[in-house]
Scaffold this motif. Sequence first.
Motif, PDB file in Angstrom:
ATOM      1  N   LEU A 134     -36.684 -11.389   8.644  1.00 39.87           N
ATOM      2  CA  LEU A 134     -37.273 -10.824   9.856  1.00 39.87           C
ATOM      3  C   LEU A 134     -38.717 -11.284  10.042  1.00 39.87           C
ATOM      4  CD1 LEU A 134     -35.962  -7.125   9.976  1.00 39.87           C
ATOM      5  CD2 LEU A 134     -35.214  -9.080  11.317  1.00 39.87           C
ATOM      6  N   GLY A 135     -39.426 -11.477   8.926  1.00 45.35           N
ATOM      7  CA  GLY A 135     -40.797 -11.967   9.014  1.00 45.35           C
ATOM      8  C   GLY A 135     -40.879 -13.321   9.687  1.00 45.35           C
ATOM      9  N   THR A 136     -39.888 -14.166   9.419  1.00 48.16           N
ATOM     10  CA  THR A 136     -39.890 -15.491  10.055  1.00 48.16           C
ATOM     11  C   THR A 136     -39.570 -15.388  11.540  1.00 48.16           C
ATOM     12  OG1 THR A 136     -37.542 -15.939   9.611  1.00 48.16           O
ATOM     13  CG2 THR A 136     -39.112 -16.518   7.898  1.00 48.16           C
ATOM     14  N   LEU A 137     -38.706 -14.448  11.907  1.00 47.68           N
ATOM     15  CA  LEU A 137     -38.293 -14.330  13.302  1.00 47.68           C
ATOM     16  C   LEU A 137     -39.322 -13.618  14.166  1.00 47.68           C
ATOM     17  CD1 LEU A 137     -34.538 -13.343  12.748  1.00 47.68           C
ATOM     18  CD2 LEU A 137     -35.417 -15.558  13.473  1.00 47.68           C
ATOM     19  N   ILE A 138     -39.944 -12.573  13.609  1.00 47.44           N
ATOM     20  CA  ILE A 138     -40.836 -11.731  14.417  1.00 47.44           C
ATOM     21  C   ILE A 138     -42.287 -12.149  14.290  1.00 47.44           C
ATOM     22  CG2 ILE A 138     -41.667  -9.364  14.767  1.00 47.44           C
ATOM     23  CD1 ILE A 138     -38.887  -8.431  13.820  1.00 47.44           C
ATOM     24  N   PHE A 139     -42.720 -12.400  13.053  1.00 44.38           N
ATOM     25  CA  PHE A 139     -44.134 -12.718  12.830  1.00 44.38           C
ATOM     26  C   PHE A 139     -44.385 -14.215  12.629  1.00 44.38           C
ATOM     27  CE2 PHE A 139     -43.529  -8.349  11.186  1.00 44.38           C
ATOM     28  CZ  PHE A 139     -44.371  -7.691  12.073  1.00 44.38           C
ATOM     29  N   ARG A 140     -43.325 -15.014  12.788  1.00 42.29           N
ATOM     30  CA  ARG A 140     -43.439 -16.473  12.644  1.00 42.29           C
ATOM     31  C   ARG A 140     -44.013 -16.874  11.286  1.00 42.29           C
ATOM     32  NH1 ARG A 140     -39.993 -18.035  16.520  1.00 42.29           N
ATOM     33  NH2 ARG A 140     -40.497 -17.081  18.522  1.00 42.29           N
ATOM     34  N   GLU A 141     -43.668 -16.099  10.262  1.00 37.57           N
ATOM     35  CA  GLU A 141     -44.139 -16.432   8.918  1.00 37.57           C
ATOM     36  C   GLU A 141     -43.376 -17.641   8.386  1.00 37.57           C
ATOM     37  OE1 GLU A 141     -43.549 -12.883   6.690  1.00 37.57           O
ATOM     38  OE2 GLU A 141     -45.083 -11.743   7.762  1.00 37.57           O
ATOM     39  N   ARG A 142     -44.075 -18.472   7.649  1.00 38.01           N
ATOM     40  CA  ARG A 142     -43.449 -19.649   7.051  1.00 38.01           C
ATOM     41  C   ARG A 142     -42.931 -19.307   5.654  1.00 38.01           C
ATOM     42  NH1 ARG A 142     -47.214 -24.707   7.068  1.00 38.01           N
ATOM     43  NH2 ARG A 142     -45.268 -25.570   6.203  1.00 38.01           N
ATOM     44  N   LEU A 143     -41.686 -19.673   5.418  1.00 40.49           N
ATOM     45  CA  LEU A 143     -41.108 -19.403   4.109  1.00 40.49           C
ATOM     46  C   LEU A 143     -41.302 -20.600   3.186  1.00 40.49           C
ATOM     47  CD1 LEU A 143     -37.697 -17.643   4.834  1.00 40.49           C
ATOM     48  CD2 LEU A 143     -39.974 -16.652   4.609  1.00 40.49           C
ATOM     49  N   ARG A 171     -60.443 -24.775  -4.429  1.00 40.61           N
ATOM     50  CA  ARG A 171     -59.463 -25.794  -4.079  1.00 40.61           C
ATOM     51  C   ARG A 171     -58.392 -25.210  -3.182  1.00 40.61           C
ATOM     52  NH1 ARG A 171     -57.633 -27.502  -9.923  1.00 40.61           N
ATOM     53  NH2 ARG A 171     -57.823 -25.255 -10.126  1.00 40.61           N
ATOM     54  N   ALA A 172     -57.784 -26.058  -2.409  1.00 33.40           N
ATOM     55  CA  ALA A 172     -56.739 -25.596  -1.501  1.00 33.40           C
ATOM     56  C   ALA A 172     -55.529 -25.166  -2.298  1.00 33.40           C
ATOM     57  CB  ALA A 172     -56.338 -26.727  -0.532  1.00 33.40           C
ATOM     58  N   VAL A 173     -54.953 -24.070  -1.898  1.00 32.28           N
ATOM     59  CA  VAL A 173     -53.737 -23.578  -2.536  1.00 32.28           C
ATOM     60  C   VAL A 173     -52.582 -23.819  -1.599  1.00 32.28           C
ATOM     61  CG1 VAL A 173     -52.554 -21.566  -3.459  1.00 32.28           C
ATOM     62  CG2 VAL A 173     -55.018 -21.817  -3.788  1.00 32.28           C
ATOM     63  N   ALA A 174     -51.550 -24.460  -2.086  1.00 32.35           N
ATOM     64  CA  ALA A 174     -50.424 -24.803  -1.219  1.00 32.35           C
ATOM     65  C   ALA A 174     -49.743 -23.544  -0.733  1.00 32.35           C
ATOM     66  CB  ALA A 174     -49.432 -25.667  -1.979  1.00 32.35           C
ATOM     67  N   GLY A 175     -49.428 -23.510   0.547  1.00 32.11           N
ATOM     68  CA  GLY A 175     -48.741 -22.351   1.103  1.00 32.11           C
ATOM     69  C   GLY A 175     -47.237 -22.445   0.976  1.00 32.11           C
ATOM     70  N   ALA A 176     -46.740 -23.632   0.657  1.00 28.27           N
ATOM     71  CA  ALA A 176     -45.301 -23.800   0.519  1.00 28.27           C
ATOM     72  C   ALA A 176     -45.007 -24.831  -0.549  1.00 28.27           C
ATOM     73  CB  ALA A 176     -44.679 -24.242   1.841  1.00 28.27           C
ATOM     74  N   ASP A 177     -43.877 -24.678  -1.198  1.00 26.07           N
ATOM     75  CA  ASP A 177     -43.473 -25.639  -2.238  1.00 26.07           C
ATOM     76  C   ASP A 177     -42.925 -26.899  -1.599  1.00 26.07           C
ATOM     77  OD1 ASP A 177     -44.228 -23.849  -4.136  1.00 26.07           O
ATOM     78  OD2 ASP A 177     -42.226 -22.980  -4.339  1.00 26.07           O
ATOM     79  N   SER A 228     -40.026 -22.874  -0.074  1.00 26.01           N
ATOM     80  CA  SER A 228     -38.678 -23.368  -0.374  1.00 26.01           C
ATOM     81  C   SER A 228     -37.895 -22.379  -1.239  1.00 26.01           C
ATOM     82  CB  SER A 228     -38.750 -24.738  -1.058  1.00 26.01           C
ATOM     83  OG  SER A 228     -39.520 -24.662  -2.246  1.00 26.01           O
ATOM     84  N   ALA A 229     -38.573 -21.731  -2.192  1.00 22.56           N
ATOM     85  CA  ALA A 229     -37.887 -20.756  -3.050  1.00 22.56           C
ATOM     86  C   ALA A 229     -37.407 -19.556  -2.238  1.00 22.56           C
ATOM     87  CB  ALA A 229     -38.823 -20.297  -4.172  1.00 22.56           C
ATOM     88  N   GLN A 230     -38.204 -19.147  -1.245  1.00 19.82           N
ATOM     89  CA  GLN A 230     -37.782 -18.028  -0.399  1.00 19.82           C
ATOM     90  C   GLN A 230     -36.558 -18.406   0.436  1.00 19.82           C
ATOM     91  OE1 GLN A 230     -41.658 -17.447   1.473  1.00 19.82           O
ATOM     92  NE2 GLN A 230     -41.840 -15.454   0.468  1.00 19.82           N
ATOM     93  N   TRP A 231     -36.545 -19.636   0.956  1.00 21.18           N
ATOM     94  CA  TRP A 231     -35.367 -20.100   1.688  1.00 21.18           C
ATOM     95  C   TRP A 231     -34.139 -20.087   0.775  1.00 21.18           C
ATOM     96  CZ3 TRP A 231     -34.673 -19.968   6.544  1.00 21.18           C
ATOM     97  CH2 TRP A 231     -35.693 -20.269   7.459  1.00 21.18           C
ATOM     98  N   ALA A 232     -34.321 -20.527  -0.466  1.00 21.83           N
ATOM     99  CA  ALA A 232     -33.205 -20.547  -1.412  1.00 21.83           C
ATOM    100  C   ALA A 232     -32.690 -19.134  -1.675  1.00 21.83           C
ATOM    101  CB  ALA A 232     -33.643 -21.207  -2.722  1.00 21.83           C
ATOM    102  N   ALA A 233     -33.606 -18.179  -1.826  1.00 19.66           N
ATOM    103  CA  ALA A 233     -33.207 -16.793  -2.070  1.00 19.66           C
ATOM    104  C   ALA A 233     -32.431 -16.232  -0.882  1.00 19.66           C
ATOM    105  CB  ALA A 233     -34.445 -15.939  -2.359  1.00 19.66           C
ATOM    106  N   VAL A 234     -32.910 -16.485   0.334  1.00 17.93           N
ATOM    107  CA  VAL A 234     -32.217 -16.000   1.532  1.00 17.93           C
ATOM    108  C   VAL A 234     -30.836 -16.641   1.632  1.00 17.93           C
ATOM    109  CG1 VAL A 234     -32.256 -15.990   4.056  1.00 17.93           C
ATOM    110  CG2 VAL A 234     -34.337 -15.463   2.782  1.00 17.93           C
TER     111      VAL A 234
END
Length: 313
Positions: free
Chosen positions: A115-124, A307-313, A126-132
């Motif tokens: 729902l976070g991706t659909l409503i709040f346009r949150e980026r998942l 340093r920059a922290v990656a937001g996604a794998d 790769s591990a979160q995509w795998a879990a879903v």
Amino acid sequence: MSELNKGMLYGTSAYFLWGFLPLYWPLISPPSSPFEVLLHRMIWSLAVTLVALLVQRNWGWIREVLRSPKRLLLLVLSAGVISANWGVFIVAVTTGHTLQSALAYFINPLVSVALGTLIFRERLRSAQWAAVALGTVAVVVLTVDYGSPPGLALALAFSFAAYGVLKKFVRLDGVESLTAETAVTFLPALGVVLFLESSGAGTFASVSPVHSLLLVGSGVVTAVPLMLFGAAAHRIPLTMLGLLQFIAPVMHFLIAWLIFREELSTGRWIGFALVWAALTVFVVDMLRQARRSARAAAQPESGTEPRAVAGAD
């Protein structure tokens, strides 16, 4: 005792109490119908939260809510959603479907992320995509095993996730929110209970004093864990609180399997195994991201360039 240890104690107590709820509702229904139990849960939850607010002398938020038609509308919506969630849960655990309640709260974090991706346009990540994806496969496997989608589990998971979304906009703490939501439903619930009692269909005054006390207790078992949860949320990190949330569905699963003796076919074991695999991926990713965030927050304090922290794998 340190504040962190207090928070752990409060949080663990809250989730253990929620974990025991499948044992409570069958004490009341039957003879009360799930609908009548839900009505009493609305009524007595308001009574308990009002006592808590009286002790805290916490009334200022009411004026702010009444001045905002948008927040009032959101509270009406959240009251409807959480009431539906409560009702479905009572039906599930009193009709031999406690396994579905366990499944619901196992997959709830995955539904919330989706729902976070659909409503709040949150980026998942790769591990979160795998879990879903694993969670979706699990629901498909269970659908094949049941012969139809696990409707009660999906209704519980999506209603509670939707409630979480609404809470983001309402911006009230647990006790305040529950007070407002049960205040919305109080008069309709009281009216229906009085009608049931006057028509002889109600059970509050006609079964036994113990049964009446159990109906009153429905407000206590609803409000007390929420107050403990609120106390924990102020004292421990959200990551730790997120891990504690799996106590309740584990207990629901064990109660369904070992106490209620609900059937666990091979297909259901496979479905739950896929859900647990999805949650393992989800939790590992959550812990890894929490460590990254902690390191990123600590770097400026150490005098080094951040340093920059990656937001996604």
